[in-house]
Scaffold this active site. Structure first.
Site, PDB file in Angstrom:
ATOM      1  CB  SER A  93       4.978   5.112   4.243  1.00  0.00           C
ATOM      2  OG  SER A  93       5.474   6.040   5.112  1.00  0.00           O
ATOM      3  CG  ASN A 115      -1.896   1.293   1.277  1.00  0.00           C
ATOM      4  OD1 ASN A 115      -2.423   1.702   0.139  1.00  0.00           O
ATOM      5  ND2 ASN A 115      -1.880   1.904   2.359  1.00  0.00           N
ATOM      6  CG  LEU A 130      -6.640   1.865   8.344  1.00  0.00           C
ATOM      7  CD1 LEU A 130      -7.010   1.427   6.933  1.00  0.00           C
ATOM      8  CD2 LEU A 130      -7.585   3.091   8.788  1.00  0.00           C
ATOM      9  CG  ASP A 131      -3.228   3.820   6.615  1.00  0.00           C
ATOM     10  OD1 ASP A 131      -3.291   3.176   5.918  1.00  0.00           O
ATOM     11  OD2 ASP A 131      -4.150   4.553   7.121  1.00  0.00           O
ATOM     12  CG  HIS A 146      -0.931   6.334   4.672  1.00  0.00           C
ATOM     13  ND1 HIS A 146      -2.226   6.306   4.533  1.00  0.00           N
ATOM     14  CD2 HIS A 146      -0.530   7.128   5.592  1.00  0.00           C
ATOM     15  CE1 HIS A 146      -2.614   7.252   5.565  1.00  0.00           C
ATOM     16  NE2 HIS A 146      -1.708   7.666   6.229  1.00  0.00           N
TER      17      HIS A 146
HETATM   18  C1  GAR Z   1      -2.446   8.761  -3.171  1.00  0.00           C
HETATM   19  O1  GAR Z   1      -2.100  10.154  -2.744  1.00  0.00           O
HETATM   20  C2  GAR Z   1      -2.161   7.702  -1.872  1.00  0.00           C
HETATM   21  O2  GAR Z   1      -1.197   8.112  -1.278  1.00  0.00           O
HETATM   22  C3  GAR Z   1      -3.601   7.906  -1.370  1.00  0.00           C
HETATM   23  O3  GAR Z   1      -4.569   8.179  -2.321  1.00  0.00           O
HETATM   24  C4  GAR Z   1      -3.982   8.748  -3.418  1.00  0.00           C
HETATM   25  C5  GAR Z   1      -4.167   7.965  -4.736  1.00  0.00           C
HETATM   26  O4  GAR Z   1      -3.671   8.848  -5.662  1.00  0.00           O
HETATM   27  N1  GAR Z   1      -3.738   6.662  -0.627  1.00  0.00           N
HETATM   28  C6  GAR Z   1      -4.245   6.822   0.720  1.00  0.00           C
HETATM   29  O5  GAR Z   1      -4.624   7.846   1.014  1.00  0.00           O
HETATM   30  C7  GAR Z   1      -4.392   5.517   1.227  1.00  0.00           C
HETATM   31  N2  GAR Z   1      -4.653   5.483   2.794  1.00  0.00           N
HETATM   32  P1  GAR Z   1      -3.789   7.857  -7.200  1.00  0.00           P
HETATM   33  O6  GAR Z   1      -5.025   7.518  -7.493  1.00  0.00           O
HETATM   34  O7  GAR Z   1      -3.643   9.280  -8.203  1.00  0.00           O
HETATM   35  O8  GAR Z   1      -2.831   7.069  -7.367  1.00  0.00           O
END
Ligand code: GAR
Length: 226
Positions: free
Chosen positions: A147, A118, A155-156, A120
């Site tokens: 990360s 994942n 979670l995370d 984050h």
């Molecule tokens: C990213 O910024 C990722 O870090 C975040 O969602 C976005 C997706 O962008 N993820 C989270 O917040 C997970 N907890 P993308 O669809 O353009 O790749």
């Protein structure tokens, strides 16, 4: 010797939104013979949202896409089991969460333990959950980041493989900070996927290992201020 198509690690990417991280990984797979290229096959991109922009982007890159709309399932359990079935049809070696905005059940995370990554947008373990950029600003932090970690039940919370640090400036707002973090996401996620596909990045117990050596809590850290 080049691995034949059949032997390449098979990657499934799960998205919910724009899919920019999915594109960054797919571009690295397309550039498989370059230094930063990933010698693997993306066998499917799955979205839980019909309107996810990333679905169009995946199709434009000739990737197989599937949709599994979570609103059509009565419970989180039912959805996650259906999702596992859909993913298993694609026989993946690695499942990549790229902006997949669903809390996953323990059944799901246990099923894919050690082969589920994942991304984050924070320097985990700081700022698990949502609104990470605003929370870093509100706390008066002078650094923030992103990360890539193995996913576990919490979670995370799984072990970090790699992080990128970005500076926070006095003039920043959440949007500026998000853009700065996003640029780094597109660098570190392909690196982590490449390491995994080369067999260099593994998870053992509660640790992430690179080349069989346990990584520190932060994972490998890249500092964009350097
Ligand atoms: C990213 O910024 C990722 O870090 C975040 O969602 C976005 C997706 O962008 N993820 C989270 O917040 C997970 N907890 P993308 O669809 O353009 O790749």
């Amino acid at each position: 010797m080049q691995a034949s198509e059949a032997e390449k690690p098979r990657i499934v990417i799960l998205i919910s939104g724009t899919g920019s991280n999915m594109v960054a990984i797919a571009e690295a797979v397309k550039a498989e013979n370059s230094d930063n290229g990933i010698d693997a096959e993306i066998v499917g991109v799955i979205s839980n949202r019909p309107t996810a922009e990333g679905l169009n982007k995946a199709q434009a890159m000739d990737l197989h896409t599937d949709l599994i709309d979570h609103t059509l399932y009565a419970s989180r359990d039912e959805f996650d089991h259906a999702l596992i079935r859909m993913i298993e049809d694609l026989k993946p070696d690695l499942v990549v969460l790229a902006g997949f905005m669903r809390i996953l059940t323990a059944d799901f995370t246990r099923y894919y333990e050690g082969r589920l990554l994942n991304i984050h947008p924070s320097l985990l373990p700081k700022y698990q959950g949502l609104n990470t950029h605003q929370r870093a600003l509100d706390a008066g932090d002078d650094i923030h980041g992103v990360s890539v970690h193995f996913v576990t039940e919490e979670l995370d919370d799984g072990p970090n493989a790699i992080q990128a640090i970005v500076p926070i400036f006095d003039v920043d707002n959440a949007q500026l900070l998000q853009q700065r973090v996003h640029e780094q996401e597109h660098i570190i996620y392909p690196i982590a996927v490449k390491w995994f596909c080369e067999g260099r990045l593994t998870m053992k117990g509660s640790k992430a290992l690179l080349d069989n050596k346990p990584l520190p809590t932060s994972g490998v850290q890249l500092d964009s201020r350097d």
